[in-house]
Design an enzyme around this catalytic site. Structure first.
Site, PDB file in Angstrom:
ATOM      1  N   ASN A  29       0.704  -1.144  -0.114  1.00 43.21           N
ATOM      2  CA  ASN A  29       0.331  -0.129   0.036  1.00 43.21           C
ATOM      3  C   ASN A  29       1.078   1.432  -0.052  1.00 43.21           C
ATOM      4  OD1 ASN A  29       0.569  -1.005   2.747  1.00 43.21           O
ATOM      5  ND2 ASN A  29      -1.517   0.484   3.351  1.00 43.21           N
ATOM      6  N   GLU A  40       0.122   5.387   0.763  1.00 41.85           N
ATOM      7  CA  GLU A  40      -0.245   5.965   1.212  1.00 41.85           C
ATOM      8  C   GLU A  40      -0.098   8.363   0.384  1.00 41.85           C
ATOM      9  OE1 GLU A  40      -0.591   5.552   5.677  1.00 41.85           O
ATOM     10  OE2 GLU A  40      -2.462   4.284   4.655  1.00 41.85           O
ATOM     11  N   CYS A  91      -4.112   0.566  -2.359  1.00 43.71           N
ATOM     12  CA  CYS A  91      -4.075  -0.797  -1.337  1.00 43.71           C
ATOM     13  C   CYS A  91      -2.978  -1.385  -2.373  1.00 43.71           C
ATOM     14  CB  CYS A  91      -5.308  -1.597  -2.019  1.00 43.71           C
ATOM     15  SG  CYS A  91      -6.779  -0.305  -0.989  1.00 43.71           S
ATOM     16  N   GLU A 120      -3.687  -4.179  -2.843  1.00 46.16           N
ATOM     17  CA  GLU A 120      -3.784  -5.142  -4.134  1.00 46.16           C
ATOM     18  C   GLU A 120      -3.270  -4.325  -5.808  1.00 46.16           C
ATOM     19  OE1 GLU A 120      -5.196  -4.824  -1.309  1.00 46.16           O
ATOM     20  OE2 GLU A 120      -6.284  -6.725  -0.682  1.00 46.16           O
ATOM     21  N   CYS A 155     -10.564  -4.673   0.193  1.00 47.04           N
ATOM     22  CA  CYS A 155     -11.468  -3.877   0.189  1.00 47.04           C
ATOM     23  C   CYS A 155     -12.313  -4.100  -0.544  1.00 47.04           C
ATOM     24  CB  CYS A 155     -10.967  -2.456   0.098  1.00 47.04           C
ATOM     25  SG  CYS A 155     -10.063  -2.004  -1.228  1.00 47.04           S
TER      26      CYS A 155
HETATM   27  N1  THU Z   1      -5.199  -1.861   2.503  1.00 41.69           N
HETATM   28  C1  THU Z   1      -4.910  -2.117   1.883  1.00 41.69           C
HETATM   29  O1  THU Z   1      -3.893  -2.529   1.026  1.00 41.69           O
HETATM   30  N2  THU Z   1      -5.275  -3.671   1.129  1.00 41.69           N
HETATM   31  C2  THU Z   1      -6.588  -3.724   1.609  1.00 41.69           C
HETATM   32  O2  THU Z   1      -6.981  -4.993   1.333  1.00 41.69           O
HETATM   33  C3  THU Z   1      -6.837  -3.666   2.744  1.00 41.69           C
HETATM   34  C4  THU Z   1      -6.671  -2.099   3.648  1.00 41.69           C
HETATM   35  C5  THU Z   1      -4.863  -0.344   3.041  1.00 41.69           C
HETATM   36  C6  THU Z   1      -4.996   1.078   2.748  1.00 41.69           C
HETATM   37  C7  THU Z   1      -4.400   2.231   3.631  1.00 41.69           C
HETATM   38  O3  THU Z   1      -3.214   2.327   3.524  1.00 41.69           O
HETATM   39  C8  THU Z   1      -4.650   0.945   4.978  1.00 41.69           C
HETATM   40  O4  THU Z   1      -4.655  -0.161   4.425  1.00 41.69           O
HETATM   41  C9  THU Z   1      -5.241   1.387   6.111  1.00 41.69           C
HETATM   42  O5  THU Z   1      -6.819   1.101   5.439  1.00 41.69           O
END
Ligand code: THU
Length: 122
Positions: free
Chosen positions: A31, A33, A42, A44, A75
């Site tokens: 991920n 941000e 994310c 994925e 998500c």
């Molecule tokens: N996140 C992912 O990268 N993948 C997921 O399947 C769930 C959430 C990340 C997004 C964000 O950077 C952090 O987790 C918190 O939500």
């Protein structure tokens, strides 16, 4: 490993993902941000992007890794991103730092999904 490369200064929640493509290759993502929160990506999404960059548009298995005792599943937005490149039967594996968790099919996570077949042929 990919998880440790995550850029998650806001949530501090590191996520790694890997997709196995139809040529037997594994593509990883983490991920990433952003200070403008909705612009974050994310893990994925990163893994799928790496797969497409490497020349494949079919994933045959997906792994998502996060820390904690609640298993991380993709998500909602990532479920839609995954169905673009996966069959409904594609396994989605969960894991934390010490064990594999439950596995699902993508159809379990995104039933009655919308996809390319719903669009009129170009
Ligand atoms: N996140 C992912 O990268 N993948 C997921 O399947 C769930 C959430 C990340 C997004 C964000 O950077 C952090 O987790 C918190 O939500």
């Amino acid at each position: 490993m990919a998880r440790l490369r995550a850029y998650a200064p806001y949530s501090r929640f590191l996520v790694g993902s890997a997709v196995l493509d139809d040529q037997g290759r594994i593509h990883a993502g983490c991920n990433v941000e952003n200070a403008a929160y909705p612009q974050g990506l994310c893990a994925e999404a990163g893994a799928l992007s790496a797969m497409v960059l490497a020349g494949s548009t079919r994933a045959v298995a997906v792994l998502v890794v996060g820390d904690g005792d609640k298993w991380i599943t993709p998500c909602g937005g990532c479920r839609q991103k995954l169905i673009e490149f996966c069959a409904p039967s594609t396994p989605v594996l969960t894991a934390n730092l010490s064990a594999l968790g439950p596995r699902f099919t993508l159809a379990q996570l995104l039933p009655e999904s919308f996809g390319a077949l719903h669009l009129p042929a170009a």
